[in-house]
Design a protein around this motif. Structure first.
Motif, PDB file in Angstrom:
ATOM      1  N   LEU A 110       2.215  -7.978   4.497  1.00  0.00           N
ATOM      2  CA  LEU A 110       1.241  -7.905   4.805  1.00  0.00           C
ATOM      3  C   LEU A 110       0.563  -9.048   4.715  1.00  0.00           C
ATOM      4  O   LEU A 110      -0.783  -9.159   5.588  1.00  0.00           O
ATOM      5  CB  LEU A 110       1.236  -6.512   5.157  1.00  0.00           C
ATOM      6  N   LEU A 111      -0.484  -8.789   3.289  1.00  0.00           N
ATOM      7  CA  LEU A 111      -1.477  -9.665   3.576  1.00  0.00           C
ATOM      8  C   LEU A 111      -1.323 -11.160   2.999  1.00  0.00           C
ATOM      9  O   LEU A 111      -2.258 -11.560   2.671  1.00  0.00           O
ATOM     10  CB  LEU A 111      -2.094  -8.873   2.350  1.00  0.00           C
ATOM     11  N   VAL A 112      -0.404 -11.276   2.982  1.00  0.00           N
ATOM     12  CA  VAL A 112       0.248 -13.195   2.620  1.00  0.00           C
ATOM     13  C   VAL A 112      -0.095 -13.137   1.388  1.00  0.00           C
ATOM     14  O   VAL A 112      -0.944 -13.879   1.067  1.00  0.00           O
ATOM     15  CB  VAL A 112       0.045 -13.445   3.613  1.00  0.00           C
ATOM     16  N   THR A 113       0.134 -12.180   0.016  1.00  0.00           N
ATOM     17  CA  THR A 113      -0.274 -12.713  -0.679  1.00  0.00           C
ATOM     18  C   THR A 113       1.369 -12.681  -1.824  1.00  0.00           C
ATOM     19  O   THR A 113       1.625 -12.100  -1.674  1.00  0.00           O
ATOM     20  CB  THR A 113      -1.574 -11.553  -1.140  1.00  0.00           C
ATOM     21  N   THR A 114       0.755 -12.376  -3.103  1.00  0.00           N
ATOM     22  CA  THR A 114       1.662 -11.649  -4.098  1.00  0.00           C
ATOM     23  C   THR A 114       1.333 -10.648  -5.040  1.00  0.00           C
ATOM     24  O   THR A 114       0.523 -10.011  -4.418  1.00  0.00           O
ATOM     25  CB  THR A 114       1.358 -12.868  -5.703  1.00  0.00           C
ATOM     26  N   THR A 115       3.134 -10.108  -4.880  1.00  0.00           N
ATOM     27  CA  THR A 115       3.045  -8.751  -5.507  1.00  0.00           C
ATOM     28  C   THR A 115       1.724  -8.129  -7.089  1.00  0.00           C
ATOM     29  O   THR A 115       1.764  -7.395  -7.113  1.00  0.00           O
ATOM     30  CB  THR A 115       4.316  -8.728  -6.225  1.00  0.00           C
ATOM     31  N   ALA A 116       1.761  -9.124  -8.077  1.00  0.00           N
ATOM     32  CA  ALA A 116       0.803  -9.243  -8.929  1.00  0.00           C
ATOM     33  C   ALA A 116      -0.254  -8.965  -8.256  1.00  0.00           C
ATOM     34  O   ALA A 116      -1.057  -8.202  -8.967  1.00  0.00           O
ATOM     35  CB  ALA A 116       0.782 -10.481  -9.864  1.00  0.00           C
ATOM     36  N   ALA A 117      -0.901  -9.958  -7.313  1.00  0.00           N
ATOM     37  CA  ALA A 117      -2.310  -9.759  -6.828  1.00  0.00           C
ATOM     38  C   ALA A 117      -2.550  -8.175  -6.540  1.00  0.00           C
ATOM     39  O   ALA A 117      -3.576  -8.038  -6.297  1.00  0.00           O
ATOM     40  CB  ALA A 117      -2.508 -11.312  -6.139  1.00  0.00           C
ATOM     41  N   VAL A 118      -1.407  -8.180  -5.622  1.00  0.00           N
ATOM     42  CA  VAL A 118      -2.265  -6.926  -5.335  1.00  0.00           C
ATOM     43  C   VAL A 118      -2.205  -5.888  -5.987  1.00  0.00           C
ATOM     44  O   VAL A 118      -3.180  -4.854  -6.105  1.00  0.00           O
ATOM     45  CB  VAL A 118       0.009  -6.000  -4.274  1.00  0.00           C
ATOM     46  N   ASN A 119      -1.498  -5.643  -6.860  1.00  0.00           N
ATOM     47  CA  ASN A 119      -1.369  -5.262  -8.049  1.00  0.00           C
ATOM     48  C   ASN A 119      -2.652  -5.090  -8.888  1.00  0.00           C
ATOM     49  O   ASN A 119      -3.204  -4.470  -9.301  1.00  0.00           O
ATOM     50  CB  ASN A 119      -0.315  -5.309  -9.169  1.00  0.00           C
TER      51      ASN A 119
END
Length: 317
Positions: free
Chosen positions: A157-166
């Motif tokens: 959704l945010l057009v980013t990486t899973t690591a960045a979300v975590n």
């Protein structure tokens, strides 16, 4: 079920989601309206890789993030500075400040299992704390911890990486741990005690019975009155404020019970010279087993309509 009905069934949940993001009921309703417009226009391109509900949440989150690019965070008086000490020296109403607004519980689902979790995440103290987070962190926290989305879904959704979300989630949780109330602070008294406390509060406030109110407020109780920036902390200072601002005697004011942000609330009407009771403020109470620990008194009669309440009431009503 046709598409219109399917969209409509999620309206309350979407308004609650946008309210958490924006801190304003009016802004949340505008965001949901924009969400539905975008959904109608883009439905032909909906590839059904997710449910309609998830798709609507994705659109609503993007609408909120866009709105937050052009607005300041919603405030409560206690976030602006130290409490006041002189009830005769209140700051004038600050209409330029973007104030946090209450959320009418009547907009929530009637499903008891869903309501419990939804209301806890909508409590005033929680939503006020969310306002301190940067917009994207706020979205990550809500999507992960309230809606229980997978990190990969949020990243998409945010057009980013899973690591960045975590990483963003860790920072958001750490900030909320400092700002938001602890889980134990949500522990209200059992229903018979809760019911008696609310009845006693309404009766004492209508009569301006400060002796009775003293027995209902906790020692560390807090009283806030947006859009008035001045707020008060501690039972003695709160009682000093009430002694100054509410005239004694019966028949001067009435309290109508309602519910906001999963918390008990009262709409207060004050009798005017015309004999009619006019909308004055909406008071949202925080209850603990020790009593009333906080009152957020929204001095904004325009909020009454969202709670299904009239602006004026005749004495016989």
């Amino acid at each position: 079920m046709n598409l219109e009905d399917e969209f409509a069934q999620y309206r309350g949940q979407l308004v609650a989601h946008c309210y958490r993001m924006l801190g304003s009921l009016h802004d949340a309703e505008d965001a949901v309206q924009e969400t539905y417009l975008r959904a109608w226009r883009g439905f032909a391109d909906f590839e059904e890789r997710s449910s309609v509900k998830t798709w609507l949440y994705r659109i609503a989150t993007r609408v909120c993030l866009n709105a937050l690019q052009h607005s300041s965070r919603r405030m409560v008086p206690s976030a602006l500075g130290a409490p006041g000490i002189d009830p005769h020296d209140l700051e004038t109403q600050s209409l330029e400040t973007s104030w946090l607004e209450p959320f009418p519980d009547l907009l929530l689902s009637t499903d008891p299992a869903q309501v419990v979790g939804t209301r806890q995440s909508l409590r005033l103290a929680m939503v006020a704390a969310l306002q301190h987070l940067p917009a994207r962190q706020r979205a990550v926290l809500i999507l992960r911890d309230v809606l229980a989305w997978q990190a990969s879904e949020v990243a998409d959704l945010l057009v980013t990486t899973t690591a960045a979300v975590n990483s963003s989630l860790q920072r958001a949780r750490a900030e909320m741990a400092k700002l938001a109330p602890a889980e134990d602070d949500f522990s209200e008294p059992d229903e018979p005690v809760r019911r008696a406390l609310l009845d006693q509060y309404a009766k004492a406030f209508e009569k301006a019975d400060l002796v009775a109110l003293k027995g209902l407020l906790t020692q560390d109780t807090r009283w806030e009155m947006p859009p008035i920036p001045t707020w008060f902390s501690g039972r003695d200072d709160v009682l000093g404020l009430l002694a100054t601002k509410i005239l004694p005697g019966e028949g001067r004011r009435i309290l109508i019970e309602t519910s906001a942000n999963g918390q008990p609330a009262f709409a207060m009407y004050v009798r005017g010279d015309d004999g009619i009771f006019h909308a004055h403020s909406l008071k949202v109470l925080t209850l603990t087993k020790a009593g009333v620990s906080a009152v957020m008194a929204f001095h904004n009669p325009s909020l009454f309509a969202a709670f299904g309440l009239p602006i004026d009431r005749c004495p016989q009503e």
